[in-house]
Design an enzyme around this catalytic site. Structure first.
Site, PDB file in Angstrom:
ATOM      1  N   ILE A  78      -7.073   7.343  -0.379  1.00 31.32           N
ATOM      2  CA  ILE A  78      -6.945   5.917  -0.623  1.00 31.32           C
ATOM      3  C   ILE A  78      -7.819   5.215   0.415  1.00 31.32           C
ATOM      4  O   ILE A  78      -7.836   5.593   1.584  1.00 31.32           O
ATOM      5  CB  ILE A  78      -5.463   5.455  -0.522  1.00 31.32           C
ATOM      6  CG1 ILE A  78      -5.329   3.959  -0.832  1.00 31.32           C
ATOM      7  CG2 ILE A  78      -4.873   5.780   0.830  1.00 31.32           C
ATOM      8  CD1 ILE A  78      -3.878   3.483  -0.902  1.00 31.32           C
ATOM      9  N   SER A  79      -8.580   4.207  -0.005  1.00 35.56           N
ATOM     10  CA  SER A  79      -9.507   3.529   0.900  1.00 35.56           C
ATOM     11  C   SER A  79      -8.770   2.746   1.975  1.00 35.56           C
ATOM     12  O   SER A  79      -7.616   2.347   1.796  1.00 35.56           O
ATOM     13  CB  SER A  79     -10.408   2.569   0.114  1.00 35.56           C
ATOM     14  OG  SER A  79     -11.249   3.255  -0.764  1.00 35.56           O
ATOM     15  N   GLN A  80      -9.449   2.506   3.091  1.00 37.24           N
ATOM     16  CA  GLN A  80      -8.864   1.700   4.153  1.00 37.24           C
ATOM     17  C   GLN A  80      -8.668   0.264   3.671  1.00 37.24           C
ATOM     18  O   GLN A  80      -9.444  -0.255   2.874  1.00 37.24           O
ATOM     19  CB  GLN A  80      -9.746   1.732   5.402  1.00 37.24           C
ATOM     20  CG  GLN A  80     -11.062   0.990   5.251  1.00 37.24           C
ATOM     21  CD  GLN A  80     -11.897   1.000   6.510  1.00 37.24           C
ATOM     22  OE1 GLN A  80     -12.979   1.570   6.517  1.00 37.24           O
ATOM     23  NE2 GLN A  80     -11.418   0.376   7.553  1.00 37.24           N
ATOM     24  N   ARG A 113       0.822  -1.221   0.000  1.00 39.81           N
ATOM     25  CA  ARG A 113       0.000   0.000   0.000  1.00 39.81           C
ATOM     26  C   ARG A 113       0.855   1.270   0.000  1.00 39.81           C
ATOM     27  O   ARG A 113       0.427   2.309  -0.509  1.00 39.81           O
ATOM     28  CB  ARG A 113      -0.913  -0.011   1.234  1.00 39.81           C
ATOM     29  CG  ARG A 113      -2.024   1.048   1.242  1.00 39.81           C
ATOM     30  CD  ARG A 113      -2.930   0.842   2.441  1.00 39.81           C
ATOM     31  NE  ARG A 113      -4.071   1.744   2.475  1.00 39.81           N
ATOM     32  CZ  ARG A 113      -4.360   2.536   3.497  1.00 39.81           C
ATOM     33  NH1 ARG A 113      -3.603   2.548   4.587  1.00 39.81           N
ATOM     34  NH2 ARG A 113      -5.439   3.323   3.458  1.00 39.81           N
TER      35      ARG A 113
END
Length: 209
Positions: free
Chosen positions: A58-60, A32
């Site tokens: 950015i998504s979890q 990530r």
């Protein structure tokens, strides 16, 4: 306290119900940290959205893994993603399926995603910049469609681009959305399941008309 990649998998994913081996393998493989600005990298493995600039996030990790798991993906699948963002979600999908086609409406973000995917060594994602409402007709039908931006209702063109037996996953509504899973069972037949309450950026363009 900083969280490392192994802790992210063990405490944020497995303990919260992520069990699909393909999804876990992809989450372990894709770093990530490659998809966020350098100044945010110390927070890369925390289970929360992160700012990547100009109001974009950015998504979890849990949400990325959860959505991939709910789509029940297979290695030979061809996927359509609406909302490339920084490219992280596409990278996870690409490590599970044969190919991902991804559409991003913001030009600089699509370029950023392409650079990130290249850094991560991802070669089976094709992106383009544009409004995702009409999908990608000349590459349809798809085994699955994943939306990472929220339309008020699911666009009809996207529903028609799912194979029979395929799935579409989308956050639906305005400020606070319901994650909805559609399974296409016939030409005009769908089964709808309502999953989590979520919060995604709205889908812009034709979806708002």
């Amino acid at each position: 306290m900083k969280v490392n990649r192994k802790e992210m998998i063990d405490s944020q994913l497995i303990k919260k119900g992520i069990s699909d081996p393909w999804v876990l393998q992809a989450m372990r493989k894709v770093d990530r940290a490659l998809f966020i600005p350098n100044e945010m990298r110390e927070f890369a493995y925390e289970d929360r959205p992160l700012n990547i600039g100009k109001g974009q996030t950015i998504s979890q990790p849990f949400m990325v893994a959860y959505m991939a798991q709910e789509l029940k993906l297979k290695p030979k699948d061809i996927i359509l993603e609406i909302g490339t963002g920084c490219g992280y979600h596409a990278a996870i999908l690409a490590n599970i399926v044969r190919h991902v086609y991804s559409i991003e409406v913001i030009e600089w973000l699509e370029e950023y995603a392409c650079a990130n995917l290249e850094k991560a060594g991802i070669k089976n994602v094709t992106t383009r910049c544009g409004d995702g409402f009409q999908g990608w007709p000349d590459r349809a039908p798809f085994d699955a469609v994943s939306l990472t931006a929220a339309p008020p209702t699911i666009p009809e063109p996207l529903k028609k681009q799912i194979k029979i037996g395929g799935r579409l996953l989308a956050p639906v509504d305005t400020l606070r959305q319901q994650l909805k899973l559609l399974e296409r069972t016939g030409d005009d037949a769908f089964i709808e399941n309502r999953l989590l309450m979520v919060s995604f950026v709205p889908m812009t363009g034709e979806a708002q008309k």
